[in-house]
Design an enzyme around this catalytic site. Structure first.
Site, PDB file in Angstrom:
ATOM      1  N   LYS A 209       0.840  -1.198   0.000  1.00 30.50           N
ATOM      2  CA  LYS A 209       0.000   0.000   0.000  1.00 30.50           C
ATOM      3  C   LYS A 209       0.887   1.266   0.000  1.00 30.50           C
ATOM      4  O   LYS A 209       0.675   2.180  -0.760  1.00 30.50           O
ATOM      5  CB  LYS A 209      -0.912  -0.034   1.229  1.00 30.50           C
ATOM      6  CG  LYS A 209      -1.838   1.135   1.338  1.00 30.50           C
ATOM      7  CD  LYS A 209      -2.764   0.974   2.527  1.00 30.50           C
ATOM      8  CE  LYS A 209      -3.412   2.309   2.852  1.00 30.50           C
ATOM      9  NZ  LYS A 209      -4.286   2.249   4.021  1.00 30.50           N
ATOM     10  N   GLU A 215      10.524  -4.944   4.235  1.00 33.42           N
ATOM     11  CA  GLU A 215      10.514  -6.353   3.830  1.00 33.42           C
ATOM     12  C   GLU A 215      10.176  -6.492   2.346  1.00 33.42           C
ATOM     13  O   GLU A 215      10.867  -7.183   1.589  1.00 33.42           O
ATOM     14  CB  GLU A 215       9.464  -7.142   4.637  1.00 33.42           C
ATOM     15  CG  GLU A 215       9.786  -7.329   6.104  1.00 33.42           C
ATOM     16  CD  GLU A 215       9.246  -6.213   6.989  1.00 33.42           C
ATOM     17  OE1 GLU A 215       9.029  -5.085   6.485  1.00 33.42           O
ATOM     18  OE2 GLU A 215       9.053  -6.464   8.185  1.00 33.42           O
ATOM     19  N   GLY A 269      -4.746  -1.802   5.211  1.00 37.91           N
ATOM     20  CA  GLY A 269      -3.984  -2.955   4.723  1.00 37.91           C
ATOM     21  C   GLY A 269      -4.623  -4.283   5.100  1.00 37.91           C
ATOM     22  O   GLY A 269      -4.771  -5.184   4.268  1.00 37.91           O
ATOM     23  N   ARG A 270      -5.034  -4.418   6.364  1.00 39.28           N
ATOM     24  CA  ARG A 270      -5.560  -5.718   6.815  1.00 39.28           C
ATOM     25  C   ARG A 270      -6.984  -5.993   6.338  1.00 39.28           C
ATOM     26  O   ARG A 270      -7.549  -7.035   6.650  1.00 39.28           O
ATOM     27  CB  ARG A 270      -5.433  -5.845   8.342  1.00 39.28           C
ATOM     28  CG  ARG A 270      -6.010  -4.691   9.135  1.00 39.28           C
ATOM     29  CD  ARG A 270      -5.538  -4.737  10.582  1.00 39.28           C
ATOM     30  NE  ARG A 270      -5.985  -3.587  11.350  1.00 39.28           N
ATOM     31  CZ  ARG A 270      -5.330  -2.434  11.428  1.00 39.28           C
ATOM     32  NH1 ARG A 270      -4.201  -2.268  10.765  1.00 39.28           N
ATOM     33  NH2 ARG A 270      -5.788  -1.446  12.177  1.00 39.28           N
ATOM     34  N   GLU A 355      -4.187  -6.340  15.281  1.00 36.87           N
ATOM     35  CA  GLU A 355      -3.655  -5.042  14.856  1.00 36.87           C
ATOM     36  C   GLU A 355      -4.758  -3.976  14.976  1.00 36.87           C
ATOM     37  O   GLU A 355      -4.472  -2.799  15.140  1.00 36.87           O
ATOM     38  CB  GLU A 355      -3.130  -5.129  13.407  1.00 36.87           C
ATOM     39  CG  GLU A 355      -2.153  -4.016  13.054  1.00 36.87           C
ATOM     40  CD  GLU A 355      -1.385  -4.266  11.757  1.00 36.87           C
ATOM     41  OE1 GLU A 355      -0.273  -4.826  11.814  1.00 36.87           O
ATOM     42  OE2 GLU A 355      -1.887  -3.899  10.677  1.00 36.87           O
ATOM     43  N   HIS A 386      -5.413 -32.836  18.625  1.00 38.02           N
ATOM     44  CA  HIS A 386      -4.257 -33.633  19.060  1.00 38.02           C
ATOM     45  C   HIS A 386      -3.099 -32.731  19.459  1.00 38.02           C
ATOM     46  O   HIS A 386      -1.969 -33.196  19.604  1.00 38.02           O
ATOM     47  CB  HIS A 386      -3.835 -34.590  17.944  1.00 38.02           C
ATOM     48  CG  HIS A 386      -4.931 -35.542  17.572  1.00 38.02           C
ATOM     49  ND1 HIS A 386      -5.081 -36.766  18.159  1.00 38.02           N
ATOM     50  CD2 HIS A 386      -5.966 -35.407  16.711  1.00 38.02           C
ATOM     51  CE1 HIS A 386      -6.156 -37.371  17.652  1.00 38.02           C
ATOM     52  NE2 HIS A 386      -6.710 -36.556  16.774  1.00 38.02           N
ATOM     53  N   LYS A 506      10.074  -0.870  14.035  1.00 36.86           N
ATOM     54  CA  LYS A 506      10.608  -0.613  12.688  1.00 36.86           C
ATOM     55  C   LYS A 506      11.701   0.454  12.756  1.00 36.86           C
ATOM     56  O   LYS A 506      12.749   0.323  12.135  1.00 36.86           O
ATOM     57  CB  LYS A 506       9.496  -0.088  11.762  1.00 36.86           C
ATOM     58  CG  LYS A 506       8.513  -1.111  11.282  1.00 36.86           C
ATOM     59  CD  LYS A 506       7.600  -0.479  10.232  1.00 36.86           C
ATOM     60  CE  LYS A 506       6.344  -1.266   9.992  1.00 36.86           C
ATOM     61  NZ  LYS A 506       5.359  -0.592   9.165  1.00 36.86           N
TER      62      LYS A 506
HETATM   63  O1  F6P Z   1       2.642  -4.173   9.954  1.00 43.15           O
HETATM   64  C1  F6P Z   1       2.238  -2.890   9.701  1.00 43.15           C
HETATM   65  C2  F6P Z   1       1.658  -2.694   8.332  1.00 43.15           C
HETATM   66  O2  F6P Z   1       1.523  -1.341   8.134  1.00 43.15           O
HETATM   67  C3  F6P Z   1       0.326  -3.419   8.129  1.00 43.15           C
HETATM   68  O3  F6P Z   1      -0.753  -2.739   8.642  1.00 43.15           O
HETATM   69  C4  F6P Z   1       0.313  -3.560   6.651  1.00 43.15           C
HETATM   70  O4  F6P Z   1      -0.645  -4.479   6.242  1.00 43.15           O
HETATM   71  C5  F6P Z   1       1.726  -3.997   6.395  1.00 43.15           C
HETATM   72  O5  F6P Z   1       2.493  -3.223   7.305  1.00 43.15           O
HETATM   73  C6  F6P Z   1       2.224  -3.838   4.992  1.00 43.15           C
HETATM   74  O6  F6P Z   1       2.182  -2.523   4.545  1.00 43.15           O
HETATM   75  P1  F6P Z   1       2.304  -2.143   3.028  1.00 43.15           P
HETATM   76  O7  F6P Z   1       1.163  -2.752   2.302  1.00 43.15           O
HETATM   77  O8  F6P Z   1       2.266  -0.647   2.990  1.00 43.15           O
HETATM   78  O9  F6P Z   1       3.608  -2.679   2.529  1.00 43.15           O
END
Ligand code: F6P
Length: 539
Positions: A209, A215, A269-270, A355, A386, A506
């Protein structure tokens, strides 16, 4: 207009719930079943292909009345209309929360800042449709003119968990494309995925987003470098696409403007799998199934918006969760789907729920004086039986659990399905009734182990029985939990749609990263300094 700020503990309903809790906390549910033959019909909801039985809860009709009073006192109805109406209820980020608009029909009108967002949503949907159809049919080709065999979704959090869960959940409906997910910044993750891939036949979907996430950018860069060992710079346009709100950053990464699928800041995002973030879903199961997933979610939206609270599935599930969290002081909730297809469902819900409602500051900026977000965990049954069911049955903790089951299996193996579902029903029955000392003795149990074989029962469960796992029913199920989250956030008086809690780590990681390679006099606590030094000696 933003959401009202009402401390739930200051309401009359909360005080009444406390008194009521004291009067029923030690009662066994079985006595209510014995006394009231219509308990199940009073405490269940039949809606579409869903049957939700919440009778196996430590509640009476008075509990439900009081929880409804609480909803009225915190003005839930007003909040629901602001949520669907595009008001900026995500106040701390100055945004609306409009994932529901993503699944609204074409003729709907949803206004954000005075503009109807539906036409724009349908433009992007059209792009998803044509793109998916071209890739699936093999019309769209890679740089050596071969059709695609593999898709890699590069993203994390909401840009990974939703699509990954849905692609897995709908694998019965999947086409020939192999869909992979790369999320962790752990280089071993990306390398394990890359080793299975042919650069000529793999399409890369970068989902972020913000397009600033460490990452995702690291993984995308590593993958681009790997790709460029086999192809030329201009070939990137043929095999890399991106989903983002940050068009500038995507272009700077080298992605062709035509290959960008936009999204909007009013999609969290979620909650974004319904947007172009779901591109890998559409690629995996075809656009038609993706659309059906969305229409299922839309049906749940209508139900949530229109059903009375006493017949409203997300509202009732939220009520029950609040009842256990704030009165019984239960800390966690288990989600147990009886289908292997929902293997990733609890993981997905961990982000969506924790979150969102893992907050301790209320909507007026004060620290809350009550419990908020619960811990979410779970695994499919029967595997989990189990693994951790021992603790749910006989441990010291109260763990309310949602049992999700389906009337039919997808591959049609009735023998397996009956065994699976007999376990599904048996578990909630055992959790309700337990086993008395008399029953244990009757079984001829050796006296010395009698106490160990007694089950108290009285452990609450919801049973969500759905006819069949389809794109539509899955859409409904996900939306059901999304709205449960919303209701809980309203009652707990928190802002459910920001996530500042993930920022500090972060920022610190950014500083520590530099210390690995540069001389630094950065200050840490003694433990962290020592660990960093130790790592530097190992790397
Ligand atoms: O973990 C924090 C966060 O901002 C989430 O809310 C989001 O889904 C994720 O990082 C990834 O963010 P982006 O889509 O901006 O890479």
């Amino acid at each position: 207009m933003s959401l009202k700020s009402i401390n739930p503990t200051s309401t009359t309903a909360w005080k009444n719930l406390h008194k009521h809790f004291e009067s029923i906390k030690d009662k066994h549910m079985t006595t209510w079943f014995e006394k009231n033959p219509s308990r199940v019909s009073e405490m269940s909801i039949k809606w579409d292909d869903f049957f939700v039985d919440f009778s196996k809860n430590r509640i009476t009709s008075e509990t439900l009345d009081l929880l409804k009073d609480l909803a009225d006192e915190v003005q839930l109805t007003d909040a629901i209309s602001k949520y669907f109406g595009g008001e900026k209820i995500n106040k701390t980020e100055g945004r609306a929360v409009l994932h529901t608009a993503l699944r609204a029909p074409k003729n709907a009108k949803v206004f954000y800042d005075g503009e109807n967002v539906i036409p724009e949503i349908f433009q992007v949907k059209n792009k998803i449709k044509h793109f998916s159809e071209d890739v699936i049919s093999g019309n769209k080709k890679g740089f050596t003119n071969k059709s695609f065999t593999d898709i890699v979704n590069i993203g994390i959090g909401g840009s990974d968990l939703g699509p990954a869960m849905v692609v897995d959940a709908l694998s019965f409906y999947k086409n020939h494309l192999n869909v992979h997910f790369v999320s962790n910044v752990d280089g071993d993750h990306v390398n394990e995925v890359l080793k299975k891939l042919n650069p000529e036949t793999t399409l890369f979907v970068i989902v972020s987003k913000t397009f600033t996430t460490q990452e995702t950018l690291s993984n995308a860069t590593t993958i681009k470098e790997w790709f460029l060992q086999h192809a030329k710079q201009e070939d990137i346009a043929k095999q890399f696409v991106a989903v983002s709100t940050n068009i500038e950053k995507v272009e700077a990464f080298g992605i062709d403007n035509q290959n960008i699928f936009p999204m909007w800041d009013w999609v969290g995002g979620r909650f974004s799998l319904w947007s172009a973030v779901g591109l890998s879903i559409s690629l995996a199961v075809g656009y038609k199934n993706f659309e059906t997933l969305l229409s299922g979610a839309h049906k749940m939206d209508i139900h949530f918006k229109e059903a009375k609270f006493e017949q409203n599935i997300p509202v009732l599930l939220a009520f029950l969760s609040i009842w256990y969290n704030n009165f019984f002081k239960a800390e966690s909730e288990a989600i147990i789907p009886y289908t292997q297809y929902l293997n990733q469902f609890a993981t997905y819900l961990q982000q969506a729920i924790m979150e969102s409602n893992g907050k301790s500051i209320d909507r007026e900026g004060n620290k809350v004086n009550y419990q908020t977000g619960n811990l979410i965990w779970g695994e499919p049954g029967t595997n989990s039986q189990h693994a951790f069911f021992q603790l749910i049955h006989q441990g010291t903790k109260l763990i309310p659990a949602d049992f999700i089951g389906f009337g039919t299996s997808l591959h049609g193996n009735q023998d397996h399905q009956d065994k699976l579902m007999s376990n599904f029903f048996a578990q909630t029955e055992a959790l309700l009734n337990g086993k008395t000392k008399a029953e244990v003795i009757d079984e001829g149990t050796n006296e010395s182990i009698i106490p160990y074989k007694i089950f108290e029962g009285n452990r609450p469960t919801n049973t969500i029985l759905i006819e069949k796992l389809t794109p539509e029913s899955l859409g409904k199920l996900i939306a059901m939990y999304e709205h449960k989250i919303f209701v809980q956030g309203i009652v707990w008086n928190v802002f459910s749609y920001d996530q500042f809690g993930v920022e500090l780590g972060k920022q610190l990681a950014g500083k520590i990263l530099k210390e690995f390679t540069e001389n630094s006099d950065a200050k840490h606590d003694a433990s962290t300094s020592n660990l960093i030094a130790l790592y530097k000696s190992m790397r």
